[in-house]
Write an enzyme that holds these catalytic residues in place. Structure first.
Site, PDB file in Angstrom:
ATOM      1  N   GLY A  11       0.833  -1.207   0.000  1.00 14.78           N
ATOM      2  CA  GLY A  11       0.000   0.000   0.000  1.00 14.78           C
ATOM      3  C   GLY A  11       0.865   1.254   0.000  1.00 14.78           C
ATOM      4  CG  ASN A  33      -6.064  -8.278   0.532  1.00 14.42           C
ATOM      5  OD1 ASN A  33      -5.611  -7.140   0.432  1.00 14.42           O
ATOM      6  ND2 ASN A  33      -7.284  -8.527   0.992  1.00 14.42           N
ATOM      7  CB  VAL A  58      -4.094  -9.833   7.649  1.00 12.18           C
ATOM      8  CG1 VAL A  58      -2.752  -9.478   7.065  1.00 12.18           C
ATOM      9  CG2 VAL A  58      -5.105  -8.702   7.507  1.00 12.18           C
ATOM     10  CE1 TYR A  63      -0.067 -21.161  12.705  1.00 12.60           C
ATOM     11  CE2 TYR A  63      -1.226 -21.172  10.597  1.00 12.60           C
ATOM     12  CZ  TYR A  63      -1.237 -21.298  11.977  1.00 12.60           C
ATOM     13  OH  TYR A  63      -2.412 -21.552  12.626  1.00 12.60           O
ATOM     14  CE  LYS A  90     -15.995 -11.706   7.772  1.00 20.78           C
ATOM     15  NZ  LYS A  90     -16.281 -12.475   6.555  1.00 20.78           N
ATOM     16  CB  THR A  91      -9.240  -6.038   7.123  1.00 21.73           C
ATOM     17  OG1 THR A  91      -9.646  -6.743   5.955  1.00 21.73           O
ATOM     18  CG2 THR A  91      -7.781  -5.655   6.973  1.00 21.73           C
ATOM     19  N   GLY A 101      -1.539 -13.191  17.340  1.00 21.97           N
ATOM     20  CA  GLY A 101      -1.305 -14.623  17.579  1.00 21.97           C
ATOM     21  C   GLY A 101       0.062 -15.034  17.049  1.00 21.97           C
ATOM     22  NE  ARG A 105       1.763 -19.277  15.373  1.00 24.29           N
ATOM     23  CZ  ARG A 105       0.618 -18.669  15.061  1.00 24.29           C
ATOM     24  NH1 ARG A 105      -0.417 -18.749  15.877  1.00 24.29           N
ATOM     25  NH2 ARG A 105       0.509 -17.997  13.942  1.00 24.29           N
ATOM     26  CE1 TYR A 144      -9.134   2.667   8.357  1.00 28.51           C
ATOM     27  CE2 TYR A 144      -9.651   4.736   9.449  1.00 28.51           C
ATOM     28  CZ  TYR A 144      -8.726   3.899   8.861  1.00 28.51           C
ATOM     29  OH  TYR A 144      -7.408   4.282   8.769  1.00 28.51           O
TER      30      TYR A 144
HETATM   31  N1  LIG Z   1      -2.519   7.293   5.071  1.00 27.71           N
HETATM   32  C1  LIG Z   1      -3.074   7.810   6.136  1.00 27.71           C
HETATM   33  O1  LIG Z   1      -3.287   9.020   6.177  1.00 27.71           O
HETATM   34  C2  LIG Z   1      -3.435   6.961   7.336  1.00 27.71           C
HETATM   35  C3  LIG Z   1      -3.972   7.591   8.465  1.00 27.71           C
HETATM   36  C4  LIG Z   1      -4.306   6.822   9.562  1.00 27.71           C
HETATM   37  C5  LIG Z   1      -4.084   5.470   9.574  1.00 27.71           C
HETATM   38  N2  LIG Z   1      -3.544   4.874   8.477  1.00 27.71           N
HETATM   39  C6  LIG Z   1      -3.362   3.412   8.523  1.00 27.71           C
HETATM   40  O2  LIG Z   1      -2.146   3.025   7.925  1.00 27.71           O
HETATM   41  C7  LIG Z   1      -2.316   1.798   7.245  1.00 27.71           C
HETATM   42  C8  LIG Z   1      -1.860   1.951   5.793  1.00 27.71           C
HETATM   43  O3  LIG Z   1      -2.654   2.931   5.152  1.00 27.71           O
HETATM   44  P1  LIG Z   1      -2.362   3.451   3.672  1.00 27.71           P
HETATM   45  O4  LIG Z   1      -2.674   4.888   3.656  1.00 27.71           O
HETATM   46  O5  LIG Z   1      -1.034   2.992   3.243  1.00 27.71           O
HETATM   47  O6  LIG Z   1      -3.527   2.726   2.863  1.00 27.71           O
HETATM   48  P2  LIG Z   1      -3.470   1.680   1.646  1.00 27.71           P
HETATM   49  O7  LIG Z   1      -4.854   1.347   1.303  1.00 27.71           O
HETATM   50  O8  LIG Z   1      -2.581   2.222   0.579  1.00 27.71           O
HETATM   51  O9  LIG Z   1      -2.741   0.452   2.302  1.00 27.71           O
HETATM   52  C9  LIG Z   1      -3.399  -0.607   2.955  1.00 27.71           C
HETATM   53  C10 LIG Z   1      -2.845  -1.911   2.416  1.00 27.71           C
HETATM   54  O10 LIG Z   1      -3.475  -2.996   3.100  1.00 27.71           O
HETATM   55  C11 LIG Z   1      -3.814  -3.984   2.142  1.00 27.71           C
HETATM   56  N3  LIG Z   1      -4.924  -4.787   2.675  1.00 27.71           N
HETATM   57  C12 LIG Z   1      -6.204  -4.412   2.889  1.00 27.71           C
HETATM   58  N4  LIG Z   1      -6.916  -5.413   3.405  1.00 27.71           N
HETATM   59  C13 LIG Z   1      -6.050  -6.467   3.534  1.00 27.71           C
HETATM   60  C14 LIG Z   1      -6.193  -7.802   3.987  1.00 27.71           C
HETATM   61  N5  LIG Z   1      -7.368  -8.265   4.446  1.00 27.71           N
HETATM   62  N6  LIG Z   1      -5.109  -8.610   3.951  1.00 27.71           N
HETATM   63  C15 LIG Z   1      -3.909  -8.152   3.479  1.00 27.71           C
HETATM   64  N7  LIG Z   1      -3.723  -6.910   3.046  1.00 27.71           N
HETATM   65  C16 LIG Z   1      -4.781  -6.066   3.060  1.00 27.71           C
HETATM   66  C17 LIG Z   1      -4.176  -3.207   0.905  1.00 27.71           C
HETATM   67  O11 LIG Z   1      -4.150  -3.965  -0.273  1.00 27.71           O
HETATM   68  C18 LIG Z   1      -3.132  -2.101   0.930  1.00 27.71           C
HETATM   69  O12 LIG Z   1      -1.950  -2.484   0.282  1.00 27.71           O
HETATM   70  C19 LIG Z   1      -3.787   1.414   7.367  1.00 27.71           C
HETATM   71  O13 LIG Z   1      -3.922   0.482   8.420  1.00 27.71           O
HETATM   72  C20 LIG Z   1      -4.445   2.720   7.731  1.00 27.71           C
HETATM   73  O14 LIG Z   1      -5.605   2.504   8.496  1.00 27.71           O
HETATM   74  C21 LIG Z   1      -3.232   5.589   7.345  1.00 27.71           C
END
Ligand SMILES: NC(=O)c1ccc[n+]([C@@H]2O[C@H](COP(=O)([O-])OP(=O)(O)OC[C@H]3O[C@@H](n4cnc5c(N)ncnc54)[C@H](O)[C@@H]3O)[C@@H](O)[C@H]2O)c1
Length: 311
Positions: A11, A33, A58, A63, A90-91, A101, A105, A144
């Protein structure tokens, strides 16, 4: 050298974190994903022998053998997290359980990418870590906000119950290259609209304020937080306290892109916070950190990225 797992590593933030940790000489396992992340974001890293890219969701257990985990997997913009809200919760929640978890481990240190959204539409300003927040549990943003709040709860319960080495970062609005061009976040929206010669849409009167942190500053703070002593858990606010109105941001983007765009007002979305600004006193004292990249400089770099992408 450590073996470091980054969930959501393909991401926006994750890809910059992968890059920085590889530069520091670590082995990086990037798990994603590709829900909102893109292979392109890490394409320049795949030839590095210390980098591994794995497609995995996720919400299912994983593992692997690692020393440290950065848990970033979660769609982060309203457009994406509201598209499939059940999957978003869920994510956050199952993802946190699975990664905690795993950390338990293999006795790995684990950092959660939490968010300023845990403060909801706050009554106090700026927000300090002690503030419990004002979150609507049943609104369109709740998948969220509440998902991230529950993830924090899980982190602290694993800390209390299993003595896990946890860190929680509360990230405020961050921007920079590799943001998704269509995710509806204000910085990418404005830049893309300006570069395409379209008018810029602002929600409400544009007097609501936000603070914007450049990605390099944010990544530096996350790595510093991960490096704090065991027992220091946070949560720690990470963001840029410089406050701008949405209208000021739009005007700056027009100036820096040289666009002829006009500003057009749209209705405010439900539960849109009026003000959001971090108090970063804790990050300053504990991490000896504060943001360095001024908004104009960060915007220039981000505009250059989008200009190349849209070509
Ligand atoms: N960018 C911001 O301003 C900001 C602010 C607050 C919090 N965050 C947190 O930082 C983290 C990254 O944010 P970002 O801005 O890079 O967003 P993004 O959407 O670019 O990155 C999130 C990544 O998680 C992956 N993903 C989503 N669901 C998934 C799953 N079930 N299994 C595996 N991968 C999964 C996506 O494909 C993506 O690559 C997030 O948790 C977000 O909540 C970001």
């Amino acid at each position: 050298m450590q073996r470091i797992l980054i969930t959501g590593g393909a991401g926006f933030l994750g890809s910059h974190l992968c890059e920085r940790l590889l530069e520091q000489g670590h082995e990086v396992l990037c798990v994603d994903n590709f829900y909102t992340g893109r292979r392109q974001n890490v394409a320049h890293l795949v030839d590095n022998p210390r980098f591994e890219l794995m497609r995995h969701d996720v919400t299912f257990p994983l593992y692997v053998e690692v020393d440290a985990i950065y848990n970033l997997a979660c769609p982060a913009s309203p457009v994406h997290y509201q598209f499939d809200p059940v999957q978003t919760t869920k994510t956050s929640v199952h993802g946190a359980i699975n990664m905690l978890g795993l950390a338990k481990r293999v006795r790995a240190r684990i950092l959660q990418a939490s968010t300023s959204e845990v403060y909801g539409d706050p009554e106090v300003h700026p927000q300090r870590e002690e503030y419990w927040g004002r979150v609507n549990p049943i609104g369109p943003r709740s998948c969220y906000d509440e998902g991230k709040r529950c993830a924090e709860t899980l982190f602290f319960d694993y800390f209390r119950q299993h003595a896990l080495d946890i860190k929680v970062a509360r990230i405020f609005n961050t921007y920079g290259p590799r943001m998704h061009p269509n995710d509806g976040r204000v910085v990418s929206n404005f830049i893309v609209q300006a570069l395409q010669g379209k008018d810029i849409t602002i929600f409400g009167d544009g007097n609501q304020t936000r603070s914007f942190c450049y990605v390099d500053d944010l990544i530096e703070a996350m790595i510093r937080l991960m490096g704090t002593e065991k027992g220091f858990t946070g949560p720690v606010n990470i963001g840029n306290p410089g406050e701008f109105t949405i209208r000021q941001l739009a005007e700056l983007v027009i100036e820096l892109t040289g666009a002829k765009s006009k500003l057009i007002s749209m209705p405010l979305p439900t539960d849109d916070p009026k003000q959001r600004q971090p108090d970063i006193g804790l990050a300053r004292s504990k991490l000896q950190w504060e943001p360095k990249v001024p908004l104009v400089e960060g915007l220039k770099r981000t505009i250059a990225y989008f200009a190349a992408l849209l070509k």
